[in-house]
Design an enzyme around this catalytic site. Structure first.
Site, PDB file in Angstrom:
ATOM      1  N   SER A 251       0.812  -1.210   0.000  1.00  0.00           N
ATOM      2  CA  SER A 251       0.000   0.000   0.000  1.00  0.00           C
ATOM      3  C   SER A 251       0.850   1.265   0.000  1.00  0.00           C
ATOM      4  O   SER A 251       1.580   1.520  -0.950  1.00  0.00           O
ATOM      5  CB  SER A 251      -0.941  -0.045   1.208  1.00  0.00           C
TER       6      SER A 251
ATOM      7  N   ASP B  34      -2.643   5.877  -3.547  1.00  0.00           N
ATOM      8  CA  ASP B  34      -1.482   5.260  -2.895  1.00  0.00           C
ATOM      9  C   ASP B  34      -0.989   4.107  -3.760  1.00  0.00           C
ATOM     10  O   ASP B  34      -1.435   3.927  -4.892  1.00  0.00           O
ATOM     11  CB  ASP B  34      -1.826   4.818  -1.469  1.00  0.00           C
TER      12      ASP B  34
ATOM     13  N   ASP C 224      -1.399   0.896  -3.959  1.00  0.00           N
ATOM     14  CA  ASP C 224      -2.318  -0.094  -4.535  1.00  0.00           C
ATOM     15  C   ASP C 224      -3.659   0.504  -4.916  1.00  0.00           C
ATOM     16  O   ASP C 224      -4.578  -0.218  -5.297  1.00  0.00           O
ATOM     17  CB  ASP C 224      -2.513  -1.277  -3.588  1.00  0.00           C
TER      18      ASP C 224
ATOM     19  N   ASP D 106      -6.170   1.858  -3.306  1.00  0.00           N
ATOM     20  CA  ASP D 106      -7.416   1.741  -2.550  1.00  0.00           C
ATOM     21  C   ASP D 106      -7.694   3.014  -1.750  1.00  0.00           C
ATOM     22  O   ASP D 106      -8.699   3.109  -1.055  1.00  0.00           O
ATOM     23  CB  ASP D 106      -7.435   0.501  -1.649  1.00  0.00           C
TER      24      ASP D 106
END
Length: 547
Positions: A191, A338, A340, A342
């Site tokens: 992340s 960010d 990833d 999400d």
């Protein structure tokens, strides 16, 4: 046999899906799932209804099992005992420094377990002829490739097929897992963490974070505890001959996810100039493709990943780069994701940051005005700013507060049937469209509201007047010891008493790092800084700081 296992067997024998059974019982599908994995017990009225649906006696359903009123006749097996906390998996998966605390061997073993699990009695399938299908996505970290192939090797060695989405976002893995009927999904990402960290997120077949019971079984296998898995011998069985799994390229799934995002917009964005900061991460191709297709004039930064620059001075945790892009090019709005994707943090036309709290207000107001805010409530966390709650009060929108972590937000939403929840960090969950936070989806919803209201972003957030808030992250030797230390707690209580009614203080441990975080919210910034220093100095004095 446990009550949950009996329910699963009866449902399978009757060819009834979890969704259909949930509808008959007037409960959520997730409730049925939790019963079947013994994570929760049905209420007595639901037990009686189950007996009626499956034409069985209550005695046969409950006999030799856990009493629904709380008695436990006889000793429960180790596999059904309550979990004692996770060793490897935190609130956001198995995360750590690549090849230090998260190794390729561990990734291989996670793959070995998952490939075996879906044909085992533990999963409820218990069919040696069943060929599990497991989806894998990854972000742009250099170690993601190593972990990807390790997982795929373990999955196929256990006899399942591994489907590869390649570089993609966490929400895309969730979407494709759910839509295309995979047994589970895996996302390789850390992340917002630096490039040398990585992680393994495991999702169930509905694109939700895997339940704690299954995670505890993965950990048992990682530690070599085969007895908990009910397996004899030194390891899980290996697939042989034609039972060995295949690795399948599945980039088409990622393309369908892009099409899904585009389909959610009802406006053309040809009049909007939109900035995107992709954090040199998983969204570097997808985000631009979506907004270009919607007609926006896009300005993109953080879209040159080299394996070591994910989140480096860019993305949702380093918002200044996007603010400069918006200001220099006179853009209408900017969105930062960010690693990833999400999370989403927005920047308005004046270069001001709109974090998750502001976004929750915008989307909450939008859903309420359309009669789509089920329960008339928004789910936030204890980290959300007092200014958000005051703005929601003024808008006559209710709210719930959960512990920090998007999994707790989602659990509250699922339990109560709420549509919207999220975190100050930019994790926003729109339950009608997704089962996880989705940064690009969030950006689309903000752009939709701008077009519907014909308003700049600054106008949409003017009702949210945020209190000054400072959060300090401290890397420590033992985060749990810090939270139990008498002197630290004494100072925390003193500060809390001092600002009571005019702000608040939070001291918590990170779910994924050896870090404690102090959050202070006061009416003025100097009081915030002073209060944080006082708590920090006690932690330092007690010798908890990492050198």
């Amino acid at each position: 046999m446990t009550l949950g296992k009996k329910i699963s067997n009866l449902r399978t024998a009757a060819h009834i899906s979890q969704e259909t059974l949930a509808e008959k019982l007037n409960v959520s599908r997730q409730s049925v799932s939790k019963w079947e994995i013994d994570q929760a017990l049905p209420q007595i009225d639901k037990v009686l209804l189950l007996c009626e649906i499956f034409s069985v006696s209550c005695d046969s359903l409950l006999r030799e099992d856990i009493n629904i009123f709380g008695d436990i006749p006889g000793k429960r097996s180790a596999i059904n005992q309550p979990d004692e906390g996770n060793k490897y998996f935190g609130t956001d998966g198995f995360r750590g420094e690549a090849n230090v605390t998260l190794t390729s061997d561990q990734a291989y073993r996670v793959g070995r377990f998952l490939g075996w699990y879906f044909t085992s009695p533990l999963s409820g399938f218990h069919s040696l002829s069943y060929k599990p299908r497991i989806l894998i996505g990854k972000d742009t970290r250099r170690s993601s490739y190593m972990l990807e192939y390790s997982l795929a090797a373990g999955i196929t060695a256990s006899g399942a097929d591994a489907y590869m989405l390649h570089v993609t976002t966490t929400p895309s893995v969730s979407y494709v897992t759910r839509q295309d009927g995979f047994d589970c999904g895996i996302m390789i990402t850390a992340s917002h963490n630096p490039f040398y960290d990585n992680g393994i997120k495991v999702l169930n077949g509905y694109g939700e974070k895997m339940d704690d019971r299954t995670v505890s079984l993965i950990e048992a296998y990682l530690d070599g505890n085969l007895e908990k898995l009910g397996v004899e011998g030194s390891d899980l069985p290996l697939a042989k001959r034609d039972k060995i799994g295949c690795i399948v390229d599945y980039v088409a799934g990622r393309n369908r996810y892009v099409g899904y995002l585009i389909s959610l917009a009802s406006h053309s964005y040809k009049e909007l100039k939109i900035g995107l900061d992709c954090a040199n991460g998983a969204s570097w191709m997808i985000a631009r493709a979506v907004f270009d297709a919607l007609g926006a004039k896009t300005y993109v930064i953080g879209a040159s990943p080299d394996g070591t620059n994910v989140n480096e001075n860019c993305g949702s945790t380093h918002i200044d780069a996007l603010r400069k892009l918006v200001s220099d090019n006179h853009l209408d709005v900017g969105f930062a994701f960010d690693g990833d994707a999400d999370r989403c943090i927005a920047v308005d036309e004046n270069g001001n940051v709109v974090d998750g709290d502001g976004i929750l207000y915008i989307i909450g107001s939008r859903l309420k005005s359309r009669g789509m805010l089920d329960g008339n409530k928004v789910v936030a966390t204890v980290m959300s700013n007092t200014g958000l709650f005051k703005a929601l009060d003024a808008a006559r929108i209710g709210y719930e507060k959960t512990a920090v972590g998007d999994r707790f937000v989602y659990e509250c939403m699922e339990k109560n049937g709420y549509r919207l929840g999220g975190e100050q960090s930019g994790h926003i969950i729109l339950r009608k469209y997704a089962t996880t936070g989705d940064g690009i989806l969030t950006a689309i919803m903000i752009a939709e509201e701008m077009r519907d209201k014909k308003s700049p972003l600054s106008k949409l957030t003017e009702a949210v007047v945020l209190y000054p808030q400072i959060t300090k992250s401290i890397r420590v030797t033992d985060k749990n010891a810090v939270l139990r230390d008498d002197e630290v707690l004494k100072k925390y209580s003193e500060i809390s008493d001092q600002i009571d009614g005019n702000g608040r203080v939070l001291l918590r441990a990170s779910g994924t790092e050896p870090v404690v975080r102090i959050m202070i919210e006061c009416e003025n910034i100097s009081d915030c800084t002073d209060s944080i220093s006082k708590i920090y100095n006690v932690i330092k004095k007690r010798g908890y700081l990492c050198e």
